[in-house]
Write a protein that holds these residues in place. Structure first.
Motif, short mmCIF file in Angstrom:
data_model
loop_
_atom_site.label_atom_id
_atom_site.label_comp_id
_atom_site.label_asym_id
_atom_site.label_seq_id
_atom_site.Cartn_x
_atom_site.Cartn_y
_atom_site.Cartn_z
N TYR A 73 -34.36 37.44 13.57
CA TYR A 73 -34.60 36.62 12.40
C TYR A 73 -35.88 35.82 12.62
N SER A 74 -36.63 35.63 11.54
CA SER A 74 -37.83 34.81 11.60
C SER A 74 -37.87 33.94 10.34
N ILE A 75 -38.61 32.87 10.44
CA ILE A 75 -38.72 31.95 9.30
C ILE A 75 -39.80 32.45 8.36
N THR A 76 -39.59 32.27 7.07
CA THR A 76 -40.60 32.65 6.08
C THR A 76 -41.48 31.43 5.80
N LYS A 77 -42.58 31.65 5.10
CA LYS A 77 -43.46 30.53 4.72
C LYS A 77 -42.70 29.55 3.83
N ILE A 78 -41.89 30.09 2.92
CA ILE A 78 -41.08 29.25 2.03
C ILE A 78 -40.08 28.43 2.86
N GLY A 79 -39.46 29.09 3.83
CA GLY A 79 -38.50 28.40 4.70
C GLY A 79 -39.15 27.30 5.51
N GLU A 80 -40.33 27.60 6.03
CA GLU A 80 -41.06 26.62 6.83
C GLU A 80 -41.39 25.39 5.99
N LYS A 81 -41.88 25.63 4.78
CA LYS A 81 -42.24 24.53 3.88
C LYS A 81 -41.00 23.71 3.51
N ALA A 82 -39.90 24.39 3.17
CA ALA A 82 -38.67 23.70 2.78
C ALA A 82 -38.11 22.88 3.93
N PHE A 83 -38.16 23.43 5.14
CA PHE A 83 -37.62 22.72 6.29
C PHE A 83 -38.48 21.51 6.65
N LYS A 84 -39.79 21.66 6.58
CA LYS A 84 -40.68 20.52 6.84
C LYS A 84 -40.46 19.41 5.81
N SER A 85 -40.23 19.79 4.56
CA SER A 85 -39.95 18.80 3.51
C SER A 85 -38.64 18.08 3.80
N HIS A 86 -37.64 18.84 4.27
CA HIS A 86 -36.35 18.25 4.61
C HIS A 86 -36.51 17.25 5.76
N LEU A 87 -37.26 17.63 6.78
CA LEU A 87 -37.50 16.73 7.92
C LEU A 87 -38.24 15.47 7.49
N ALA A 88 -39.21 15.65 6.60
CA ALA A 88 -39.96 14.49 6.09
C ALA A 88 -39.03 13.55 5.31
N ALA A 89 -38.10 14.13 4.54
CA ALA A 89 -37.14 13.32 3.79
C ALA A 89 -36.22 12.55 4.74
N LEU A 90 -35.83 13.19 5.85
CA LEU A 90 -35.01 12.49 6.85
C LEU A 90 -35.79 11.32 7.44
N GLU A 91 -37.04 11.53 7.76
CA GLU A 91 -37.87 10.46 8.31
C GLU A 91 -38.04 9.34 7.29
N ASP A 92 -38.24 9.70 6.02
CA ASP A 92 -38.37 8.69 4.98
C ASP A 92 -37.08 7.88 4.84
N MET A 93 -35.94 8.55 4.97
CA MET A 93 -34.65 7.86 4.89
C MET A 93 -34.50 6.84 6.01
N ILE A 94 -34.92 7.23 7.21
CA ILE A 94 -34.84 6.32 8.36
C ILE A 94 -35.73 5.10 8.11
N LYS A 95 -36.94 5.33 7.65
CA LYS A 95 -37.88 4.23 7.37
C LYS A 95 -37.38 3.35 6.23
N PHE A 96 -36.79 3.98 5.21
CA PHE A 96 -36.31 3.28 4.01
C PHE A 96 -35.19 2.31 4.38
N ASN A 97 -34.37 2.67 5.35
CA ASN A 97 -33.19 1.87 5.69
C ASN A 97 -33.42 0.90 6.83
N LYS A 98 -34.66 0.69 7.24
CA LYS A 98 -34.95 -0.28 8.31
C LYS A 98 -34.93 -1.68 7.78
#
Length: 98
Positions: A73-98
């Motif tokens: 299995y390998s990641i697609t460009k769409i998958g890579e973009k979606a996963f990076k967006s998800h990680l960014a949202a997690l980071e934003d959530m952490i910052k938002f709740n400080k």
């Protein structure tokens, strides 16, 4: 605005999160290695991989090593973009709740 809405529901499963994390740092990973690293059953892993594939996030490569089948299995460009967006949202959530 609360960043929780930017999280991707597909990645809420710890198994799918693990698969995507592994594929982000490896060009490809075979089924047995994923199963061993994530400590899941064949059926459980297969259903999560099907979900990721049907959403266009991973690509399945079927082949042979000698006479044995080898599925990787390998990641697609769409998958890579979606996963990076998800990680960014997690980071934003952490910052938002400080």
């Amino acid at each position: 605005m609360n960043p929780i809405g930017n999280l991707n529901k597909i990645f809420e499963s710890r198994i799918r999160l693990g698969v995507m994390s592994m594929l982000m740092v490896n060009e490809d990973v075979n089924f047995n290695d994923l199963k061993q690293m994530l400590e899941v059953t064949d059926g459980n892993l297969a259903s999560h991989l099907t979900t990721l594939e049907s959403n266009g996030y991973i690509k399945v490569h079927k082949g042979f090593i000698g006479r044995k089948t080898n599925t990787t299995y390998s990641i697609t460009k769409i998958g890579e973009k979606a996963f990076k967006s998800h990680l960014a949202a997690l980071e934003d959530m952490i910052k938002f709740n400080k």
